[in-house]
Design a protein around this motif. Structure first.
Motif, mmCIF file in Angstrom:
data_model
loop_
_atom_site.group_PDB
_atom_site.id
_atom_site.type_symbol
_atom_site.label_atom_id
_atom_site.label_comp_id
_atom_site.label_asym_id
_atom_site.label_seq_id
_atom_site.Cartn_x
_atom_site.Cartn_y
_atom_site.Cartn_z
ATOM 1 N N SER A 130 45.943 43.669 45.060
ATOM 2 C CA SER A 130 45.899 44.460 46.289
ATOM 3 C C SER A 130 44.539 44.348 46.974
ATOM 4 O O SER A 130 44.443 44.522 48.195
ATOM 5 C CB SER A 130 46.192 45.932 45.975
ATOM 6 O OG SER A 130 45.154 46.493 45.184
ATOM 7 N N ARG A 131 43.510 44.069 46.215
ATOM 8 C CA ARG A 131 42.163 43.926 46.802
ATOM 9 C C ARG A 131 42.164 42.924 47.947
ATOM 10 O O ARG A 131 41.655 43.206 49.043
ATOM 11 C CB ARG A 131 41.180 43.474 45.718
ATOM 12 C CG ARG A 131 39.838 43.012 46.243
ATOM 13 C CD ARG A 131 38.978 42.443 45.124
ATOM 14 N NE ARG A 131 37.739 41.898 45.652
ATOM 15 C CZ ARG A 131 36.791 41.362 44.888
ATOM 16 N NH1 ARG A 131 36.952 41.291 43.586
ATOM 17 N NH2 ARG A 131 35.688 40.886 45.434
ATOM 18 N N GLU A 132 42.746 41.739 47.721
ATOM 19 C CA GLU A 132 42.733 40.701 48.752
ATOM 20 C C GLU A 132 43.701 41.036 49.880
ATOM 21 O O GLU A 132 43.413 40.768 51.057
ATOM 22 C CB GLU A 132 43.077 39.341 48.139
ATOM 23 C CG GLU A 132 42.138 38.918 47.016
ATOM 24 C CD GLU A 132 40.677 38.935 47.457
ATOM 25 O OE1 GLU A 132 40.385 38.634 48.641
ATOM 26 O OE2 GLU A 132 39.821 39.262 46.611
ATOM 27 N N ARG A 133 44.844 41.630 49.552
ATOM 28 C CA ARG A 133 45.791 42.002 50.612
ATOM 29 C C ARG A 133 45.187 43.072 51.522
ATOM 30 O O ARG A 133 45.318 43.007 52.753
ATOM 31 C CB ARG A 133 47.108 42.503 49.988
ATOM 32 C CG ARG A 133 47.932 41.434 49.302
ATOM 33 C CD ARG A 133 49.344 41.935 49.004
ATOM 34 N NE ARG A 133 49.346 43.057 48.081
ATOM 35 C CZ ARG A 133 49.403 42.948 46.755
ATOM 36 N NH1 ARG A 133 49.437 41.743 46.203
ATOM 37 N NH2 ARG A 133 49.417 44.017 45.987
ATOM 38 N N VAL A 134 44.568 44.065 50.910
ATOM 39 C CA VAL A 134 43.985 45.153 51.698
ATOM 40 C C VAL A 134 42.831 44.643 52.551
ATOM 41 O O VAL A 134 42.710 44.993 53.739
ATOM 42 C CB VAL A 134 43.517 46.296 50.767
ATOM 43 C CG1 VAL A 134 42.673 47.308 51.527
ATOM 44 C CG2 VAL A 134 44.722 46.989 50.133
ATOM 45 N N ARG A 135 41.968 43.803 51.988
ATOM 46 C CA ARG A 135 40.819 43.273 52.742
ATOM 47 C C ARG A 135 41.294 42.502 53.982
ATOM 48 O O ARG A 135 40.830 42.740 55.099
ATOM 49 C CB ARG A 135 39.988 42.354 51.854
ATOM 50 C CG ARG A 135 38.707 41.824 52.538
ATOM 51 C CD ARG A 135 38.203 40.573 51.827
ATOM 52 N NE ARG A 135 37.891 40.851 50.440
ATOM 53 C CZ ARG A 135 36.701 41.245 49.999
ATOM 54 N NH1 ARG A 135 35.712 41.429 50.872
ATOM 55 N NH2 ARG A 135 36.485 41.451 48.723
ATOM 56 N N ALA A 136 42.263 41.580 53.775
ATOM 57 C CA ALA A 136 42.745 40.773 54.889
ATOM 58 C C ALA A 136 43.481 41.638 55.915
ATOM 59 O O ALA A 136 43.333 41.451 57.123
ATOM 60 C CB ALA A 136 43.668 39.672 54.372
#
Length: 494
Positions: A44-50
């Motif tokens: 989720s870290r990368e999904r949320v950041r993008a």
């Protein structure tokens, strides 16, 4: 700054409250996610950041710690994307914290900020109802969650809509349940030519909720008969429909309106143990639970794995299936009507009057021996479904239709529910002896048959239940000799 957002983890069929704590503090840019997340949650870290950047919102250039509390509960799935994203925005002062506090949030984020549906929306709504929370979900999931009465559910299609809603700039309308699917086409019993005995067994099975095993050559109509059984069953009450819908929602099955028709599940014989019974690191419902309040049809019965078949014994007796894991033991409802079909031998032609059987006695014995005696003992009805010749098919009289048989089933079911509050197939112990009253002649016939057929105590009780159902179909107060005789006719030996 610290922000706290409410969400839920799906644990079996229950929505367990999870507090998503987001802390943004000065320091070198970093991101730590704690609280026993699985791989999907970690990503989720990368999904949320993008999603934040592509939607035009700031991503903190600071030290970020995200905690999913309680820490000892394993978290899995992508539903924590939305609460983490809004928690980050609240910790930066973009979204007011007080606007988030009445809500529980769940949803998967796309890289462009769009929201995707998640499994278990009905279960999440029940969790929000228990806590008195409002619920914000992706649009499709919100329609599903709105099936639960008494909880305010709102749906959004993009992260920007969620932020505008909490900032008070764009109010949302409460989600409404999606229009239910059109009623399934009723499969008529008239389509099955002949097979009067098998149709009668189907009627008895539907009335008393008796498990049924059909034995016959290929093409004799076993599958056609099984697929018509759900249309003989009474429709589900609202309470039962919500229970069934909850199971299908937790399993990630598409839900459109309450499932008021008894479900029909027909897994292939290659299904795994976990697929049939349920399983996983955090267990999910299997086919036996998806068939709850409906029909589980197992075609080519001996071809299923021995391990999976033996695991059916507990849910057949108890109506539930319990899956134990290191951290917890979960129980799923599994009160289904089991209908199984099998050939009489590996080639399928043993006993056929026209086609010779190519199997040796030993191979036939091995084939039938794949089904254990204790499992066979759990079938109330075992009937032969012979193959009809082309001449018999051409001149077979048209039998009763589904509607006529269903009316008899409903009348008899109403009679037994008024008398004892449950179907005859669920009677046991004292209740069975109390409600199955035999005439002297019926008792004598039953005892003689039990002695000759060497019936186990379980088989004896099942014979009583079937005889009681036959009596209910005929409107009789007491079980008579004819009712016992008909029940004995459905005890074919393999």
């Amino acid at each position: 700054m610290l922000a706290q957002v409410r969400s839920y983890a799906l644990f079996g069929l229950d929505a367990v409250p999870v507090t998503v704590e987001v802390d943004v503090s000065p320091g070198l840019p970093s991101y730590a996610l704690v609280g026993l997340p699985d791989k999907a949650v970690e990503e989720s870290r990368e999904r949320v950041r993008a999603a934040l950047k592509n939607a035009g919102f700031p991503y903190p250039q600071a030290r970020v710690v995200v905690n999913l509390a309680p820490a000892e509960l394993k978290k899995e799935g992508s539903q924590f994307d939305l609460p983490i994203a809004l928690g980050l925005l609240a910790a930066q002062g973009v979204v007011p914290l007080e606007a988030l506090s009445p809500f529980a949030l769940a949803g998967e984020l796309g890289l462009d900020g769009s929201l995707r549906p998640i499994p278990g929306a009905v279960n999440l709504a029940l969790g929000a109802l228990a806590e008195g929370k409002k619920l914000l979900l992706p649009l499709e999931s919100a329609k599903e969650a709105a099936l639960v009465e008494g909880v305010e559910v709102y749906g959004v299609g993009h992260l920007e809509e969620a932020v505008a809603f909490f900032e008070g700039e764009a109010p949302l309308e409460r989600a409404r349940p999606e229009d239910p699917l059109e009623a399934l086409e009723v499969l008529d019993l008239r389509d099955v030519k002949g097979q009067a005995k098998a149709k009668r067994a189907l009627e008895i099975a539907a009335t008393g909720y008796h498990h049924l095993l059909m034995v016959g050559s290929p093409g004799s109509g076993k599958t056609m008969l099984a697929r018509r059984l759900p249309f003989l069953l009474p429709p589900l009450s609202r309470e039962a429909a919500l229970e069934v819908t909850r199971i299908h929602s937790a399993a990630g099955q598409p839900v459109r309106g309450l499932l008021k028709t008894p479900p029909f599940r027909a897994p292939h014989h290659t299904v795994s143990y976990a697929g049939l019974i349920g399983g996983g690191a955090i267990p999910k419902p299997g086919e036996v639970s998806l068939a709850h309040r409906g029909v589980l049809f197992l075609d080519e019965f001996p071809e299923f794995s021995r391990e999976a078949l033996e695991a059916l014994r507990q849910p057949l007796e108890d109506g539930v299936v319990t899956i134990a894991r290191a951290r917890a033991s979960l129980t799923f409802p599994a009160r289904f009507l089991l209908v199984a079909a099998m050939n009489p031998c590996p080639c399928g032609w043993y006993g056929d009057p026209e086609r010779p059987c190519a199997c040796s006695p030993a191979s036939r014995q091995r084939y039938v021996g794949k089904i254990s005696g204790p499992l066979l003992d759990r079938f109330d009805l075992v009937v032969e479904v012979p193959r009809l010749t082309p001449q018999e098919l051409a001149h077979a009289p048209e039998g009763e239709g589904t509607e006529a048989v269903r009316e008899r089933v409903l009348r008899a079911r109403e009679r037994m529910l008024k008398r004892q509050g449950r179907p005859n197939g669920e009677l046991s112990g004292k209740a069975l002896r109390e409600h199955v009253r035999l005439t002297p002649g019926a008792e004598a016939l039953l005892l003689a048959a039990a002695k000759k057929m060497l019936l186990s105590a379980r088989s004896f009780d099942r014979l009583l239940r079937v005889a009681r159902t036959v009596a209910d179909l005929q409107g009789a107060e007491r079980v008579e000799e004819a009712h016992v005789a008909e029940a004995l006719a459905y005890r074919k030996a393999l």
